[in-house]
Each structure stands twice: as C-alpha cells, then as structure tokens.
Design a protein around this motif. Structure first.
Motif, mmCIF file in Angstrom:
data_model
loop_
_atom_site.group_PDB
_atom_site.id
_atom_site.type_symbol
_atom_site.label_atom_id
_atom_site.label_comp_id
_atom_site.label_asym_id
_atom_site.label_seq_id
_atom_site.Cartn_x
_atom_site.Cartn_y
_atom_site.Cartn_z
ATOM 1 N N LEU A 1 0.874 -1.166 0.000
ATOM 2 C CA LEU A 1 0.000 0.000 0.000
ATOM 3 C C LEU A 1 0.913 1.219 0.000
ATOM 4 O O LEU A 1 1.729 1.381 0.912
ATOM 5 C CB LEU A 1 -0.896 0.012 1.237
ATOM 6 N N VAL A 2 0.794 2.074 -1.008
ATOM 7 C CA VAL A 2 1.733 3.182 -1.169
ATOM 8 C C VAL A 2 1.009 4.509 -0.950
ATOM 9 O O VAL A 2 0.168 4.913 -1.755
ATOM 10 C CB VAL A 2 2.375 3.158 -2.571
ATOM 11 N N PRO A 3 1.330 5.204 0.155
ATOM 12 C CA PRO A 3 0.695 6.502 0.419
ATOM 13 C C PRO A 3 1.474 7.647 -0.227
ATOM 14 O O PRO A 3 2.688 7.572 -0.405
ATOM 15 C CB PRO A 3 0.754 6.600 1.940
ATOM 16 N N SER A 4 0.746 8.699 -0.576
ATOM 17 C CA SER A 4 1.389 9.922 -1.044
ATOM 18 C C SER A 4 1.646 10.837 0.138
ATOM 19 O O SER A 4 0.803 10.954 1.035
ATOM 20 C CB SER A 4 0.497 10.639 -2.060
ATOM 21 N N LYS B 1 -2.917 14.357 0.575
ATOM 22 C CA LYS B 1 -3.454 13.773 1.802
ATOM 23 C C LYS B 1 -4.582 12.797 1.500
ATOM 24 O O LYS B 1 -5.520 13.103 0.764
ATOM 25 C CB LYS B 1 -3.954 14.880 2.733
ATOM 26 N N GLY B 2 -4.458 11.595 2.069
ATOM 27 C CA GLY B 2 -5.506 10.595 1.929
ATOM 28 C C GLY B 2 -5.357 9.676 0.732
ATOM 29 O O GLY B 2 -6.101 8.701 0.605
ATOM 30 N N PHE B 3 -4.391 9.954 -0.149
ATOM 31 C CA PHE B 3 -4.232 9.101 -1.326
ATOM 32 C C PHE B 3 -3.289 7.945 -1.021
ATOM 33 O O PHE B 3 -2.140 8.149 -0.646
ATOM 34 C CB PHE B 3 -3.686 9.894 -2.517
ATOM 35 N N VAL B 4 -3.810 6.726 -1.157
ATOM 36 C CA VAL B 4 -3.035 5.510 -0.939
ATOM 37 C C VAL B 4 -3.311 4.583 -2.118
ATOM 38 O O VAL B 4 -4.471 4.275 -2.423
ATOM 39 C CB VAL B 4 -3.403 4.810 0.379
ATOM 40 N N LEU B 5 -2.265 4.118 -2.772
ATOM 41 C CA LEU B 5 -2.422 3.241 -3.921
ATOM 42 C C LEU B 5 -2.176 1.792 -3.498
ATOM 43 O O LEU B 5 -1.100 1.450 -3.014
ATOM 44 C CB LEU B 5 -1.442 3.643 -5.024
ATOM 45 N N ASP B 6 -3.191 0.960 -3.671
ATOM 46 C CA ASP B 6 -3.112 -0.467 -3.354
ATOM 47 C C ASP B 6 -2.647 -1.184 -4.619
ATOM 48 O O ASP B 6 -3.389 -1.265 -5.608
ATOM 49 C CB ASP B 6 -4.495 -0.969 -2.921
ATOM 50 N N LEU B 7 -1.429 -1.694 -4.612
ATOM 51 C CA LEU B 7 -0.876 -2.276 -5.833
ATOM 52 C C LEU B 7 -1.541 -3.592 -6.215
ATOM 53 O O LEU B 7 -1.579 -3.937 -7.398
ATOM 54 C CB LEU B 7 0.642 -2.450 -5.698
#
Length: 203
Positions: free
Chosen positions: A182-185, A189-195
């Motif tokens: 899980l990659v947060p920016s 704020k609040g953006f997390v990319l689930d690979l």
C-alpha cells in the motif's frame, strides 16, 4: 539501444535560437503527441497507448478524482500540457512542455486555458515500450529542478512502482514497491495506492 532512443526524437532543424520553445510548440501542426524537454523534441509513438496503460490511467485517475472532488487540488490526465518555466512564464522563454500520464495540481494560480504553468504537486508516469532512457532521465531532471514534490514511475509489466520524493530540492527514491504494498502519497493527503488492486486482472 542508442538507435532505439533516436526513433523517438523528431528529426527537424533547430529553431533560430538553437532549441525549440513553447512559442514554437504552439505553432506546430502535428498529428501525434510530442513533448519538449529542455528545448529538445520527443515524439511519442504514433499508435495509441496500449490497453494496460490506459486501464491503469483510468484506475488511478478515477481514484484521485473521487478523493479530490470538491477540493482545491485537481487531477489531470494526458494529453494535458505542463509547462515548466525556469525563470520566465513567457512562451518564448519556456523550453520544457511535458504531458504526464497523470498529474495533480493544488495551486489554482498555476492553471490556465492552456494547461498548467509551473510544477504540479504530483506527477505519475506509466512506462510503455515507447519510453526510452534518455526521455526518462531528462524528465527526472526537469521534475526535480522545477519542484515537483512527488514523481511516481509505474512499470505495468513488472508490476512495480518507484516513488521519488523531493527533499531539500533533491529527489530521494523509495524502495521498489510491488504486489502486496500500500503506497501513500506524502503530498496528496488521503491518497493511498493499493498495488494488488491496481494490477489485478492486468495480464
């Protein structure tokens, strides 16, 4: 490799100033996407982007769009001109115009009818066979110099993600993220990319 890279460079004479500018760019009649990096023209592949590339752009763009709905930050996908001025915002003085696959701009003052003038907060590039090392190196340099806070590079076929974060005007690379991460920016704020979700079903 050198011959492959040369295929993506438009073979046209330099302008009278030795390199092209955004003023030149606006006058071109071109039926394919080009980018201008430090005065040098890079032509994208004539064919449309591959299916996997477009699916990833849609997935990420939709996630960001939903997250940022009603907020100051706005998400844009290519084709969308991002001008990266060094000192002046005049068309004749700008020699870098890129079209990131995805970008997020949080300062409304940077937006005009032509796109974005100044560094977006976040830029994402999704690699494709048409990308070349020279193009990627040049983009890394101009994104760092212009102050792009985060630069994400996604490799769809290897299912990996590398994040460069601007710290004291220099990019610091993350570890190489892959499935299960899980990659947060740090800047959105609040953006997390689930690979796992991102790459699911992309074969």
């Amino acid at each position: 490799m050198e011959k492959e890279e040369e295929k993506n460079i438009v073979k046209e004479p330099y302008s009278e100033y030795g390199r092209y500018t955004y003023a030149d760019y606006l006058n071109w009649e071109i039926d394919h996407m080009v980018e201008l990096i430090k005065g040098e023209v890079f032509r994208q592949a004539a064919a449309a982007p591959r299916r996997i590339h477009q699916e990833l752009v849609l997935k990420i763009g939709s996630q960001l769009g939903n997250l940022l709905k009603g907020k100051t930050c706005k998400v844009y996908v290519a084709p969308f001109d991002v001008r990266l001025p060094v000192e002046s915002k005049k068309h004749k003085d700008i020699n870098t115009v890129v079209q990131p696959d995805i970008c997020v701009v949080c300062d409304p003052e940077k937006l005009d009818e032509l796109g974005c003038v100044g560094a977006p907060d976040l830029i994402m590039e999704i690699l494709s066979p048409s990308n070349n090392k020279k193009e990627l190196q040049n983009k890394y340099e101009v994104y760092e110099e212009s102050g792009v806070k985060e630069y994400w590079i996604i490799h769809p076929y290897e299912k990996t993600l590398l994040v460069y974060t601007l710290v004291e005007k220099k990019y610091i690379p993350s570890r190489l993220f892959t499935l299960g991460d899980l990659v947060p920016s740090k800047c959105i704020k609040g953006f997390v990319l689930d690979l796992d979700e991102l790459f699911e079903g992309l074969e």
